[in-house]
Design an enzyme around this catalytic site. Structure first.
Site, PDB file in Angstrom:
ATOM      1  N   CYS A  22       0.850  -1.186   0.000  1.00  0.00           N
ATOM      2  CA  CYS A  22       0.000   0.000   0.000  1.00  0.00           C
ATOM      3  C   CYS A  22       0.890   1.242   0.000  1.00  0.00           C
ATOM      4  O   CYS A  22       2.105   1.152   0.178  1.00  0.00           O
ATOM      5  CB  CYS A  22      -0.948   0.023   1.200  1.00  0.00           C
ATOM      6  SG  CYS A  22      -0.119   0.393   2.751  1.00  0.00           S
ATOM      7  N   CYS A  25       3.349   1.935   2.709  1.00  0.00           N
ATOM      8  CA  CYS A  25       4.618   1.182   2.686  1.00  0.00           C
ATOM      9  C   CYS A  25       5.727   2.041   2.097  1.00  0.00           C
ATOM     10  O   CYS A  25       6.875   2.008   2.554  1.00  0.00           O
ATOM     11  CB  CYS A  25       4.482  -0.090   1.856  1.00  0.00           C
ATOM     12  SG  CYS A  25       3.270  -1.253   2.495  1.00  0.00           S
ATOM     13  N   ASP A 434      13.513  31.375 -27.823  1.00  0.00           N
ATOM     14  CA  ASP A 434      14.708  31.712 -28.589  1.00  0.00           C
ATOM     15  C   ASP A 434      14.272  31.751 -30.050  1.00  0.00           C
ATOM     16  O   ASP A 434      13.311  31.093 -30.433  1.00  0.00           O
ATOM     17  CB  ASP A 434      15.773  30.632 -28.356  1.00  0.00           C
ATOM     18  CG  ASP A 434      17.024  30.887 -29.161  1.00  0.00           C
ATOM     19  OD1 ASP A 434      17.525  32.017 -29.111  1.00  0.00           O
ATOM     20  OD2 ASP A 434      17.494  29.963 -29.842  1.00  0.00           O
ATOM     21  N   ASP A 634      17.157  25.624 -27.880  1.00  0.00           N
ATOM     22  CA  ASP A 634      17.727  24.371 -28.396  1.00  0.00           C
ATOM     23  C   ASP A 634      19.246  24.377 -28.477  1.00  0.00           C
ATOM     24  O   ASP A 634      19.843  23.384 -28.887  1.00  0.00           O
ATOM     25  CB  ASP A 634      17.145  24.059 -29.780  1.00  0.00           C
ATOM     26  CG  ASP A 634      17.662  25.010 -30.854  1.00  0.00           C
ATOM     27  OD1 ASP A 634      18.107  26.126 -30.496  1.00  0.00           O
ATOM     28  OD2 ASP A 634      17.633  24.646 -32.034  1.00  0.00           O
ATOM     29  N   ASP A 638      21.565  28.531 -24.871  1.00  0.00           N
ATOM     30  CA  ASP A 638      20.300  28.653 -24.135  1.00  0.00           C
ATOM     31  C   ASP A 638      20.348  27.935 -22.790  1.00  0.00           C
ATOM     32  O   ASP A 638      19.412  28.050 -22.004  1.00  0.00           O
ATOM     33  CB  ASP A 638      19.142  28.053 -24.959  1.00  0.00           C
ATOM     34  CG  ASP A 638      18.916  28.775 -26.277  1.00  0.00           C
ATOM     35  OD1 ASP A 638      19.061  30.013 -26.289  1.00  0.00           O
ATOM     36  OD2 ASP A 638      18.628  28.107 -27.284  1.00  0.00           O
TER      37      ASP A 638
END
Length: 747
Positions: A22, A25, A434, A634, A638
């Site tokens: 459960c 736990c 960007d 990307d 950045d």
């Protein structure tokens, strides 16, 4: 890994946990391991049955950690990921099979007890002895796990859901046994010696039923991971010693030649050596259109070869493939916890002791203040309170929704690095983009060139070519391709220096060269002649990036590079603005270029001539104003801004550094995916909030009713069997609500 004095000190492991029944736990494992010397971080995921642990290997070993987990009744699977996964799946299947048989046995023996107690009580000779005999296999075999785990918990002064089940059913059973074999004791006190075998066995049966359904539903929450794991084929055709041989996928070695027939799944990451085909990469990128592949193109594990036959050579195998990295990323994300879960964990952590105290208070109130038969009312109310309280629903509320949400994202090509990102993403009010590679295609090309010197133009171009050859910037790649006609003139530079955000400096035969943007030329005090300035301004007005080339202190050339805006960018930005986001564009490009692009896609706020550090500072300033900011990029430039933002979103076509800095990676470099990621976070957070609401409300309403709050007004007392069914249903309802996420469509 963290290194100290050249040696690895802090180790990170993701391991499967055996024996958790459960959500309490998971909290038990966490709270028991966290104080151990050498353990730095513990995050247990109950639905995924896993633990992420960071520890100091010089202080505590993995085997010692495993020993600690065993002390409280659980176990860790240690070994290779593949072996652990296989062993875990086998154990899970075995557990489900055992649970099924325990449920069948419990049902077969509980039903006659229930019928006797409800309809034939006092009408069958020796009925108490019959019910005692029938209840033995239910209590001591079907329900044995509850008592075993509760005992282990008690030895370490902790508790969980099994403690409540063991207490309620154990008390009911032992009390019934006492009254079966020694009925005279209560008779001598003027009390009827009631038995509650039906309550004990029906509670066990209903909870086993709940757990059986819970186990099956829990498996479905991780179906996305299982789908990803099954993408790679088990056997492949390779060329060894000049012959085609079929080998297991895990035996492939780097550089090995593999044959792909139409319909074959790609087994490893590699490059095409021979042939042409189209490959379906939708399972990785979410993009349904097959991608054309020919010699030199990269292929990825898990994708499907369509029409043509290909020969590829392996470049990445095992855990190094993109598919394996995605699986690891998703598993790690599913094991993290957002701040919203911390409250639920705190409540669940102290829930069981509070419920035990409340049950004793309930017993005392009914026994001393309740109407006759006081003891019967007190006893039944104690059992009902113990059994109806459900910390499992609280513990399941967040992780199940996260597992489904993160898995759904992976299927759509949206990789979420940690759960906190989902919680933050739905609060976003500002999105920073960007320009290059995000709004534009990121594959610029040279449109025009202008050179003032004719006599040594070949040498100047050769210097430019040598400089751009050392850079991985998209603009450098475009210039290198445009000047490839002078590639036969090979020159070695005497000095080369890259200036981030500006360009490069180089030296050849004692002459200095500058290749970069206008700010670099101005900074180095190189005069820009009028004809150069007019031409540059004209190009900039057309959204072209202008690269200046100087020899000594003289400007000798201009190169115009343009990067086309993606066809989908304008619509995607409008959609994001419709979500209430303020969209801002930051670029290192010239203001004229930035203005032209911003105007084309409908962005009102933008900044040009921005260096990488400027982007990070700009985001910091927005955050100081109370804005919740996402950054989309990307490139390496950045990475600082992606790390600074509340949510960093990296395009999958970008660099590894950008993806490492981001919280979300889009495998398909499309701005539409950003809206999908935000919608996914909204859907997931909505589901988590619904789950937590119902889990809290259930316990807030159910416990007082179980304690007898309705008795004064309606003379109504809840039956312990109904309490057991309600408790099981509360957990199942949370799971089913989370699974609804799988069916929801992202527009």
């Amino acid at each position: 890994m963290i290194q100290e004095n050249g040696e690895e000190r802090l180790k990170s492991e993701d391991l499967k946990v055996i024996g958790m029944t459960c959500a309490s736990c998971a909290i038990s494992v966490e709270t028991y391991l966290k104080p151990q010397t050498g353990v730095e971080l513990v995050q247990v995921n109950y639905p995924n049955q896993s633990v992420h642990i960071e520890f100091d290997a010089s202080v505590i070993s993995l085997q010692e950690i495993r020993g600690k987990v065993k002390e409280i009744g659980y176990d860790l699977l240690i070994g290779s990921k593949e072996e652990s996964r296989k062993e875990f799946e086998e154990k899970e299947q075995k557990r489900l099979h055992e649970l099924k048989w325990k449920l069948i046995v419990a049902s077969v023996f509980s039903l006659p007890i229930f019928i006797m107690a409800m309809f034939f009580m006092g009408k069958i000779p020796g009925e108490n002895y019959i019910m005692f005999g029938l209840s033995l296999p239910v209590v001591f075999w079907s329900g044995a796990e509850f008592y075993r785990i509760a005992w282990k918990k008690l030895r370490h002064f902790s508790s969980n859901m099994d403690t409540l089940v063991a207490l309620s059913t154990g008390v009911a059973f032992l009390f019934s046994v006492f009254n079966t074999f020694l009925p005279s004791y209560f008779k001598s006190l003027g009390l009827i010696p009631h038995v509650y075998y039906e309550s004990a066995v029906m509670i066990i049966t209903l909870i086993l039923l709940g757990r059986f359904f819970e186990e099956k539903a829990k498996g479905k929450t991780s179906s996305a991971i299982k789908k990803l794991m099954n993408l790679a084929p088990s056997r492949v055709t390779a060329i060894r010693n000049g012959e085609e041989v079929e080998i297991p996928q895990h035996e492939i070695i780097i550089g090995e030649m593999i044959i792909l027939k139409p319909g074959d799944r790609v087994p490893v990451d590699g490059k095409v050596k021979k042939g042409e085909s189209f490959i379906d990469e939708s399972m990785l990128s979410g993009e349904p259109i097959p991608v054309a592949k020919s010699k030199g193109d990269a292929v990825f594990a898990g994708t499907i070869n369509q029409k043509g036959a290909l020969r590829i050579y392996a470049t990445k195998i095992g855990n190094e493939t993109v598919l394996s990295q995605i699986i690891q990323l998703v598993e790690k994300a599913q094991s993290t916890k957002p701040s919203i879960q911390k409250l639920a964990d705190k409540v669940a952590g102290i829930f069981v002791p509070i419920v035990i105290i409340l049950s004793l208070i309930t017993f005392a109130i009914w026994y001393f203040l309740g109407p006759p038969p006081a003891f019967t009312h007190a006893f039944l109310s104690l059992i009902t309170v113990l059994i109806i309280a459900c910390p499992c629903a609280l513990g399941l509320a967040t992780p199940t929704a996260l597992m489904v949400g993160i898995g759904k994202g992976a299927e759509q090509g949206i990789l979420i690095k940690d759960a906190q990102v989902l919680e933050t993403a739905y609060k976003l009010d500002t999105l920073i983009l960007d320009k290059t590679g995000t709004i534009t295609k990121g594959k610029p090309s040279v449109n025009e060139q202008y050179w003032s010197k004719k006599e040594d133009l070949l040498k100047i171009k050769a210097v430019v070519l040598a400089c751009e050859k050392q850079s991985e910037h998209p603009i450098a790649t475009a210039i290198f391709a445009a000047l490839s006609d002078v590639n036969q003139v090979q020159i070695e530079l005497d000095r080369f220096e890259s200036i981030t955000g500006h360009g490069v400096k180089a030296e050849k035969d004692g002459v200095n060269y500058l290749i970069g943007n206008e700010s670099l030329i101005r900074q180095e005090k190189v005069e820009v002649p009028t004809d150069f300035e007019k031409r540059a301004n004209t190009w900039k007005a057309d959204a072209k990036t202008v690269i200046y080339v100087s020899e000594g202190n003289e400007l000798v050339g201009l190169i115009a590079v343009s990067d086309q805006v993606k066809s989908i960018s304008k619509q995607a930005i409008q959609d994001l603005q419709a979500l209430g986001l303020e969209v801002i564009m930051l670029t290192g490009d010239h203001p004229a270029t930035a203005t032209a692009v911003a105007k084309e896609v409908g962005i009102e706020t933008y900044r040009a001539n921005f260096l990488p550090a400027d982007k990070g500072n700009f985001i910091q300033a927005l955050q100081a104003e109370g804005k919740v900011v996402a950054m989309v990029g990307d490139g390496i430039n950045d990475s600082n801004a992606l790390a600074q933002a509340d949510v960093g979103i990296a395009m999958g076509t970008g660099t590894d550094i950008a993806m490492e800095s981001a919280g979300i990676t889009l495998m398909h470099a499309d701005l539409i995916q950003i809206r999908k990621a935000i919608e996914l976070s909204q859907m997931t957070m909505k589901t988590i909030r619904q789950n937590l609401f119902w889990a809290f409300i259930y316990n807030i309403i159910a416990i007082p009713i179980a304690a007898g709050a309705l008795y004064p007004a309606f003379h109504f007392l809840l039956n312990p069997m109904i309490a057991g069914a309600a408790m099981s249903f509360s957990s199942i309802s949370v799971l089913l609500n989370s699974l609804r996420l799988k069916q929801k469509k992202i527009k």
